[in-house]
Design an enzyme around this catalytic site. Sequence first.
Site, PDB file in Angstrom:
ATOM      1  N   LEU A 204      -7.416  -2.052   3.974  1.00  0.00           N
ATOM      2  CA  LEU A 204      -6.498  -2.965   3.277  1.00  0.00           C
ATOM      3  C   LEU A 204      -6.719  -4.371   3.789  1.00  0.00           C
ATOM      4  O   LEU A 204      -6.708  -4.581   4.999  1.00  0.00           O
ATOM      5  CB  LEU A 204      -5.042  -2.616   3.598  1.00  0.00           C
ATOM      6  CG  LEU A 204      -4.483  -1.286   3.111  1.00  0.00           C
ATOM      7  CD1 LEU A 204      -3.128  -1.067   3.750  1.00  0.00           C
ATOM      8  CD2 LEU A 204      -4.362  -1.299   1.584  1.00  0.00           C
ATOM      9  N   HIS A 205      -6.928  -5.311   2.909  1.00  0.00           N
ATOM     10  CA  HIS A 205      -7.004  -6.696   3.377  1.00  0.00           C
ATOM     11  C   HIS A 205      -6.603  -7.705   2.315  1.00  0.00           C
ATOM     12  O   HIS A 205      -6.558  -8.896   2.585  1.00  0.00           O
ATOM     13  CB  HIS A 205      -8.426  -7.022   3.853  1.00  0.00           C
ATOM     14  CG  HIS A 205      -9.397  -7.176   2.722  1.00  0.00           C
ATOM     15  ND1 HIS A 205      -9.926  -6.116   2.067  1.00  0.00           N
ATOM     16  CD2 HIS A 205      -9.895  -8.275   2.122  1.00  0.00           C
ATOM     17  CE1 HIS A 205     -10.732  -6.542   1.112  1.00  0.00           C
ATOM     18  NE2 HIS A 205     -10.727  -7.847   1.112  1.00  0.00           N
ATOM     19  N   ARG A 206      -6.329  -7.233   1.093  1.00  0.00           N
ATOM     20  CA  ARG A 206      -6.083  -8.183   0.013  1.00  0.00           C
ATOM     21  C   ARG A 206      -4.736  -8.871   0.228  1.00  0.00           C
ATOM     22  O   ARG A 206      -3.740  -8.203   0.546  1.00  0.00           O
ATOM     23  CB  ARG A 206      -6.109  -7.437  -1.317  1.00  0.00           C
ATOM     24  CG  ARG A 206      -6.650  -8.252  -2.439  1.00  0.00           C
ATOM     25  CD  ARG A 206      -7.338  -7.442  -3.491  1.00  0.00           C
ATOM     26  NE  ARG A 206      -8.688  -7.069  -3.124  1.00  0.00           N
ATOM     27  CZ  ARG A 206      -9.711  -7.903  -2.972  1.00  0.00           C
ATOM     28  NH1 ARG A 206      -9.550  -9.192  -3.172  1.00  0.00           N
ATOM     29  NH2 ARG A 206     -10.896  -7.459  -2.637  1.00  0.00           N
TER      30      ARG A 206
END
Length: 365
Positions: A204-206
Amino acid sequence: MRIMNVVGARPNFMKVAPIQRAMGQYPQLEPVLVHTGQHYDEKMSKIFFDDLELPQPEVYLGVGSGSHAKQTAAIMVAFEDILLQYQPDAVLVVGDVNSTVACALTATKLHVPVIHVEAGLRSGDRRMPEEINRIVTDALSDILFVTEQSGLDHLKQEGIAAEKVHFVGNVMIDSLRFYQEKARQSSILTDLGLSPWEYALVTLHRPSNVDDKAALQTILSAFSELDPQLPVIFPVHPRTRQRLIDFGFQNQIESLTNFRLLPPLGYLDFLNAMQHAMVVITDSGGIQEETTALSIPCLTLRENTERPVTITLGTNQLIPLETGAIVAAVQEILAGNTKTGQIPPLWDGHTAERIVKVINHVYHA
Ligand code: UD1
């Protein structure tokens, strides 16, 4: 002919590596590798140079992090000097990160032709920084290489001349096929005490998922519910690690018994972890494509995707940002109801050869 191949952020390295290699087969081409330094941590950058056998960049701009305007502007200022010094015949950019648009814009203003690899993808969501980068880069590019049919459709709709556009397949899959066997030798699963097909892999990084406290809490609640059911490994992007601290979520995560936070993984370890996962849960663009190429089920925590072929042909599914929906989707997979897919056209491991053949033809015809 001198071509500047630009890398900046993690998802660029596995796209440029096969192109650099393919250019090496043409003595008349002189590739010059430029690294903007958008990503700079050992685990976000150097490890990929080692794993993907990329040469040391000839030019390192060292711009680092910043707001969108600051980072994009810093790359432009530094890259302009390099273009004036090296006088390349073309600049090749990949993907949709800030380095992509910054270098495309700088080159265009100096009348240096721009080649865009992975053109035409659109999420339709202009709140995504990458969508702006994609639209601007495509509008400026002289040669556009496309990975899937939707890319051809968008470029046509946007009035890009057909003779500039080439459907060549997905160059990231070249790296995946090239290193798939080598990645099997990674010891990551034994190091973590995991058995193949018995764990979920999460990334997850958005900003829409991790910069919003409520969104991140929704996702963590799903992991709490899933905790008794399967092991989860989560290599954490620096942006996400910072948000987990900022929002005070560290304790909540540490209380989960089956859930492992890891530092970002290198290319070979990550590929190994991906190809043996029961399910991958992600918001990454590239991982939607890699899981389709590996026939591994992928749950994408987004409302849209700029890579629709991963849904129509591949193993990808969009999952709304609701705890129940995430849990239910994983439980379906645990129950054996997985989506089977096909490999999209021309995702065959030979895209870089097609790209370089076109470039050579355009400039030496
Ligand atoms: C960038 C790309 C995104 C891509 C992602 C892959 C843009 C707009 N976004 O997002 O499309 O999917 O890379 O990783 O270009 N940081 C470090 N070390 C690093 C790099 C970053 O600690 O080596 C931290 C910094 O605090 C930085 C933050 O991560 O401010 C975000 O980095 P940035 O390059 O701005 O965007 P990403 O979220 O990585």
